[in-house]
Design a protein around this motif. Structure first.
Motif, PDB file in Angstrom:
ATOM      1  N   UNK A 292      -5.236  57.379 -53.530  1.00 46.21           N
ATOM      2  CA  UNK A 292      -6.127  57.053 -52.419  1.00 46.21           C
ATOM      3  C   UNK A 292      -5.931  55.608 -51.988  1.00 46.21           C
ATOM      4  N   UNK A 293      -5.933  54.710 -52.950  1.00 42.74           N
ATOM      5  CA  UNK A 293      -5.738  53.291 -52.642  1.00 42.74           C
ATOM      6  C   UNK A 293      -4.301  53.027 -52.188  1.00 42.74           C
ATOM      7  N   UNK A 294      -3.352  53.720 -52.799  1.00 42.80           N
ATOM      8  CA  UNK A 294      -1.945  53.604 -52.414  1.00 42.80           C
ATOM      9  C   UNK A 294      -1.790  53.886 -50.919  1.00 42.80           C
ATOM     10  N   UNK A 295      -2.373  55.002 -50.477  1.00 38.47           N
ATOM     11  CA  UNK A 295      -2.320  55.400 -49.071  1.00 38.47           C
ATOM     12  C   UNK A 295      -3.040  54.388 -48.170  1.00 38.47           C
ATOM     13  N   UNK A 296      -4.237  54.003 -48.570  1.00 39.73           N
ATOM     14  CA  UNK A 296      -5.030  53.042 -47.782  1.00 39.73           C
ATOM     15  C   UNK A 296      -4.296  51.725 -47.568  1.00 39.73           C
ATOM     16  N   UNK A 297      -3.475  51.348 -48.531  1.00 38.20           N
ATOM     17  CA  UNK A 297      -2.759  50.078 -48.433  1.00 38.20           C
ATOM     18  C   UNK A 297      -1.412  50.224 -47.720  1.00 38.20           C
ATOM     19  N   UNK A 298      -1.149  51.404 -47.184  1.00 40.36           N
ATOM     20  CA  UNK A 298       0.034  51.591 -46.353  1.00 40.36           C
ATOM     21  C   UNK A 298       1.330  51.890 -47.074  1.00 40.36           C
ATOM     22  N   UNK A 299       1.250  52.259 -48.341  1.00 44.91           N
ATOM     23  CA  UNK A 299       2.455  52.589 -49.095  1.00 44.91           C
ATOM     24  C   UNK A 299       2.859  54.040 -48.809  1.00 44.91           C
ATOM     25  N   UNK A 300       4.133  54.382 -48.983  1.00 46.37           N
ATOM     26  CA  UNK A 300       4.609  55.713 -48.590  1.00 46.37           C
ATOM     27  C   UNK A 300       4.034  56.853 -49.424  1.00 46.37           C
ATOM     28  N   UNK A 301       3.726  57.930 -48.735  1.00 46.58           N
ATOM     29  CA  UNK A 301       3.221  59.153 -49.354  1.00 46.58           C
ATOM     30  C   UNK A 301       4.014  60.312 -48.770  1.00 46.58           C
ATOM     31  N   UNK A 302       4.404  61.238 -49.616  1.00 48.62           N
ATOM     32  CA  UNK A 302       5.101  62.433 -49.173  1.00 48.62           C
ATOM     33  C   UNK A 302       4.073  63.548 -49.033  1.00 48.62           C
ATOM     34  N   UNK A 303       4.030  64.160 -47.855  1.00 46.82           N
ATOM     35  CA  UNK A 303       3.134  65.275 -47.616  1.00 46.82           C
ATOM     36  C   UNK A 303       3.951  66.555 -47.597  1.00 46.82           C
ATOM     37  N   UNK A 304       3.378  67.599 -48.173  1.00 45.43           N
ATOM     38  CA  UNK A 304       4.084  68.883 -48.206  1.00 45.43           C
ATOM     39  C   UNK A 304       3.291  69.910 -47.414  1.00 45.43           C
TER      40      UNK A 304
END
Length: 104
Positions: A88-100
């Motif tokens: 959650x924090x990773x995403x909020x801080x703009x780091x890459x996330x892979x969505x499937x």
């Protein structure tokens, strides 16, 4: 217990060992690239999937499950670090996330 912010973890670059202890369905929806899913519900049976001999960063959705898992790993002799705030924090801080795609 050692902890790290998502920004400090991202600054370490690729090649660090990150395990995500969220359940398979959560992991399938979104994950941090390069992580390995070791669901908490099967964690005891999956300890062999946790890399030994190097620092392991433990992530979940927001930090609760990873905190408990990190404490367990440290008690078992691993060099484990809790990732504060999780994906959650990773995403909020703009780091890459892979969505499937969920197939629907």
């Amino acid at each position: 217990m050692k902890s790290i912010s998502v920004d400090d973890l991202a600054a370490l670059g690729p090649g660090v060992s990150i395990i995500d202890v969220r359940e398979e369905d959560e992991y399938a929806e979104a994950s941090v690239p390069g992580t390995r899913n070791v669901p908490l519900s099967r964690f005891q049976q999956s300890m062999g999937d946790v890399p030994a001999g190097k620092t392991v960063y433990v992530m979940c959705a927001s930090g609760g499950r990873s905190s408990r898992t990190t404490a367990h790993l440290v008690a078992e002799g691993y060099d484990a670090v809790n990732v504060m705030g999780g994906i959650t924090e990773w995403y909020r801080n703009g780091h890459p996330v892979t969505y499937r795609a969920n197939g629907n």
